[in-house]
Design a protein around this motif. Structure first.
Motif, PDB file in Angstrom:
ATOM      1  N   TYR A  48     -15.975  -5.770  34.751  1.00 23.22           N
ATOM      2  CA  TYR A  48     -15.382  -5.412  33.456  1.00 23.22           C
ATOM      3  C   TYR A  48     -15.198  -6.587  32.797  1.00 23.22           C
ATOM      4  N   CYS A  49     -14.793  -6.528  31.414  1.00 29.01           N
ATOM      5  CA  CYS A  49     -14.547  -7.432  30.325  1.00 29.01           C
ATOM      6  C   CYS A  49     -13.226  -7.205  29.611  1.00 29.01           C
ATOM      7  N   TYR A  50     -12.706  -8.200  29.250  1.00 31.88           N
ATOM      8  CA  TYR A  50     -11.395  -7.806  28.353  1.00 31.88           C
ATOM      9  C   TYR A  50     -11.072  -8.980  27.443  1.00 31.88           C
ATOM     10  N   ARG A  51     -10.381  -8.572  26.448  1.00 35.60           N
ATOM     11  CA  ARG A  51     -10.224  -9.767  25.336  1.00 35.60           C
ATOM     12  C   ARG A  51      -8.571 -10.199  25.476  1.00 35.60           C
ATOM     13  N   GLU A  52      -8.698 -11.632  25.573  1.00 30.10           N
ATOM     14  CA  GLU A  52      -7.274 -12.123  25.828  1.00 30.10           C
ATOM     15  C   GLU A  52      -6.954 -13.273  24.763  1.00 30.10           C
ATOM     16  N   ILE A  53      -6.165 -13.040  24.013  1.00 31.15           N
ATOM     17  CA  ILE A  53      -5.856 -13.841  22.782  1.00 31.15           C
ATOM     18  C   ILE A  53      -6.952 -14.259  21.956  1.00 31.15           C
ATOM     19  N   LYS A  54      -7.749 -15.377  22.292  1.00 30.44           N
ATOM     20  CA  LYS A  54      -8.729 -15.773  21.469  1.00 30.44           C
ATOM     21  C   LYS A  54     -10.122 -16.059  22.270  1.00 30.44           C
ATOM     22  N   GLU A  55      -9.991 -15.412  23.305  1.00 34.75           N
ATOM     23  CA  GLU A  55     -11.349 -15.594  24.032  1.00 34.75           C
ATOM     24  C   GLU A  55     -11.455 -13.829  24.868  1.00 34.75           C
ATOM     25  N   THR A  56     -12.730 -13.929  25.489  1.00 35.49           N
ATOM     26  CA  THR A  56     -13.277 -12.830  26.035  1.00 35.49           C
ATOM     27  C   THR A  56     -13.355 -13.190  27.553  1.00 35.49           C
ATOM     28  N   VAL A  57     -12.941 -12.536  28.508  1.00 38.03           N
ATOM     29  CA  VAL A  57     -12.911 -12.942  29.926  1.00 38.03           C
ATOM     30  C   VAL A  57     -13.803 -11.943  30.539  1.00 38.03           C
TER      31      VAL A  57
ATOM     32  N   THR B  34     -14.926 -15.307  37.642  1.00 38.40           N
ATOM     33  CA  THR B  34     -14.523 -14.809  36.397  1.00 38.40           C
ATOM     34  C   THR B  34     -14.929 -15.919  35.215  1.00 38.40           C
ATOM     35  N   TYR B  35     -15.337 -15.604  34.049  1.00 42.15           N
ATOM     36  CA  TYR B  35     -15.960 -16.537  32.808  1.00 42.15           C
ATOM     37  C   TYR B  35     -15.008 -16.249  31.665  1.00 42.15           C
ATOM     38  N   HIS B  36     -14.929 -17.320  31.124  1.00 42.75           N
ATOM     39  CA  HIS B  36     -14.449 -17.237  29.829  1.00 42.75           C
ATOM     40  C   HIS B  36     -15.388 -17.705  28.526  1.00 42.75           C
ATOM     41  N   THR B  37     -15.163 -16.994  27.534  1.00 43.77           N
ATOM     42  CA  THR B  37     -16.167 -17.230  26.317  1.00 43.77           C
ATOM     43  C   THR B  37     -15.469 -16.995  25.104  1.00 43.77           C
TER      44      THR B  37
ATOM     45  N   PHE C  57     -19.234   0.651  28.798  1.00 45.00           N
ATOM     46  CA  PHE C  57     -18.518   1.471  27.991  1.00 45.00           C
ATOM     47  C   PHE C  57     -17.223   0.860  27.682  1.00 45.00           C
ATOM     48  N   ARG C  58     -16.904   1.090  26.346  1.00 49.52           N
ATOM     49  CA  ARG C  58     -15.559   0.401  25.963  1.00 49.52           C
ATOM     50  C   ARG C  58     -14.552   1.545  26.168  1.00 49.52           C
ATOM     51  N   THR C  59     -13.438   1.335  26.950  1.00 49.00           N
ATOM     52  CA  THR C  59     -12.468   2.156  27.221  1.00 49.00           C
ATOM     53  C   THR C  59     -11.068   2.002  26.554  1.00 49.00           C
ATOM     54  N   HIS C  60     -11.086   0.825  25.869  1.00 49.43           N
ATOM     55  CA  HIS C  60      -9.945   0.339  25.188  1.00 49.43           C
ATOM     56  C   HIS C  60     -10.464  -0.576  24.160  1.00 49.43           C
ATOM     57  N   LYS C  61      -9.560  -0.843  23.174  1.00 51.28           N
ATOM     58  CA  LYS C  61     -10.073  -1.792  22.181  1.00 51.28           C
ATOM     59  C   LYS C  61     -10.080  -3.082  22.898  1.00 51.28           C
ATOM     60  N   SER C  62      -9.480  -3.271  23.848  1.00 50.44           N
ATOM     61  CA  SER C  62      -9.609  -4.789  24.619  1.00 50.44           C
ATOM     62  C   SER C  62     -10.225  -4.669  25.898  1.00 50.44           C
ATOM     63  N   TYR C  63     -10.884  -3.510  26.296  1.00 52.69           N
ATOM     64  CA  TYR C  63     -11.680  -3.614  27.387  1.00 52.69           C
ATOM     65  C   TYR C  63     -13.081  -2.834  27.455  1.00 52.69           C
ATOM     66  N   LEU C  64     -14.079  -3.651  28.271  1.00 50.78           N
ATOM     67  CA  LEU C  64     -15.362  -2.938  28.471  1.00 50.78           C
ATOM     68  C   LEU C  64     -15.795  -2.844  29.796  1.00 50.78           C
ATOM     69  N   VAL C  65     -16.041  -1.778  30.310  1.00 53.85           N
ATOM     70  CA  VAL C  65     -16.211  -1.490  31.768  1.00 53.85           C
ATOM     71  C   VAL C  65     -17.767  -1.280  32.241  1.00 53.85           C
ATOM     72  N   ASN C  66     -18.318  -1.615  33.258  1.00 50.10           N
ATOM     73  CA  ASN C  66     -19.432  -1.154  33.911  1.00 50.10           C
ATOM     74  C   ASN C  66     -19.164   0.370  34.856  1.00 50.10           C
ATOM     75  N   VAL C  67     -19.775   1.273  34.146  1.00 47.44           N
ATOM     76  CA  VAL C  67     -19.247   2.511  34.508  1.00 47.44           C
ATOM     77  C   VAL C  67     -19.722   2.759  36.008  1.00 47.44           C
ATOM     78  N   GLU C  68     -20.833   2.035  36.373  1.00 52.96           N
ATOM     79  CA  GLU C  68     -21.424   2.194  37.947  1.00 52.96           C
ATOM     80  C   GLU C  68     -20.300   1.690  38.867  1.00 52.96           C
ATOM     81  N   LYS C  69     -19.383   1.158  38.374  1.00 54.09           N
ATOM     82  CA  LYS C  69     -18.462   0.500  39.292  1.00 54.09           C
ATOM     83  C   LYS C  69     -17.104   1.386  39.450  1.00 54.09           C
TER      84      LYS C  69
END
Length: 241
Positions: free
Chosen positions: A154-163, A170-173, A190-202
């Motif tokens: 999964y990926c999520y937004r944290e302050i000014k970077e995406t994790v 874990t990578y930071h960009t 799939f975007r489950t939340h404004k701050s989260y993107l998940v791999n639906v296979e998982k």
């Protein structure tokens, strides 16, 4: 092959009729609907459908104006105009419309349109196979890391970077989550939340939380992933048979 479709019409009965006809095809996934241009534009940008069935008269922003705006996108969806107005056909095809359906919808004509869409999508995917783009490039310090989308949990937004959370690391960009979503849209994300993107296979489990929101449990992930109530229905459509 699945074709992700959105229906835009300000008449609820027309939307239901067209959805009923399209649901007869196993290749079609109806991912959203909208009753006006503004709502349609927001959902198109967020959900990235392959095809939009679009009425001409949909409120303040006409279907033609919306089609014109969509043509400015890097990867615009295909347009099928579905309307009661035959006199806009010539102008509609200026926006590279695949077809022009007239109300009341004729089942045979809808079938011809769907078959045309299937042929176009098959031809494009044969010409530009998805496997050609296999890795996500992540800039880290003075190097570029290449990560397989299948390894991303999964990926999520944290302050000014995406994790970006993978099985191994874990990578930071600095890349915005919306841009990352666009890059991964042809994969199972799939975007489950404004701050989260998940791999639906998982995804292993979907649990009610509060006020219509849910939480996701992912394979090998101790943390719970939030699912906004506005995304629950679409997530279930993507997950379930």
């Amino acid at each position: 092959m699945r074709i992700r479709v959105m229906v835009v019409d300000d008449e609820p009965l027309s939307r239901e009729e067209l959805k009923h006809l399209l649901n007869a095809y196993q290749q079609i996934d109806i991912v959203a609907e909208a009753e006006c241009g503004e709502s349609a534009l927001e959902k198109i940008l967020r959900l990235q459908p392959d095809v939009v069935f679009l009425d001409i008269e949909i409120g303040e922003m006409s279907g033609l104006n919306l089609a014109k705006m969509l043509q400015q996108l890097k990867q615009p969806p295909r347009i099928v105009f579905a309307t009661a107005y035959p006199n806009y056909a010539v102008e509609a095809f200026r926006y590279e419309a695949v077809d022009y359906l007239l109300k009341p919808f004729d089942e045979a004509q809808v079938n011809e349109t769907v078959m045309r869409l299937i042929r176009k999508c098959q031809k494009e995917r044969e010409t530009f196979p998805e496997f050609l783009i296999r890795k996500l490039a992540i800039e880290e310090d003075d190097r570029i890391i290449y990560v397989s989308p299948h390894d991303i949990l999964y990926c999520y937004r944290e302050i000014k970077e995406t994790v970006i959370v993978t099985k191994q690391k874990t990578y930071h960009t600095k890349v915005p989550l919306k841009e990352l979503e666009q890059k991964l849209k042809d994969n199972l994300f799939f975007r489950t939340h404004k701050s989260y993107l998940v791999n639906v296979e998982k995804v292993e489990q979907l649990t009610p939380w509060f006020n219509g929101a849910y939480q996701l449990t992912l394979t090998g992930v101790p943390d719970k992933i939030p699912v906004s109530r506005n995304y629950v229905k679409l997530l279930r459509q993507k997950l379930e048979l």
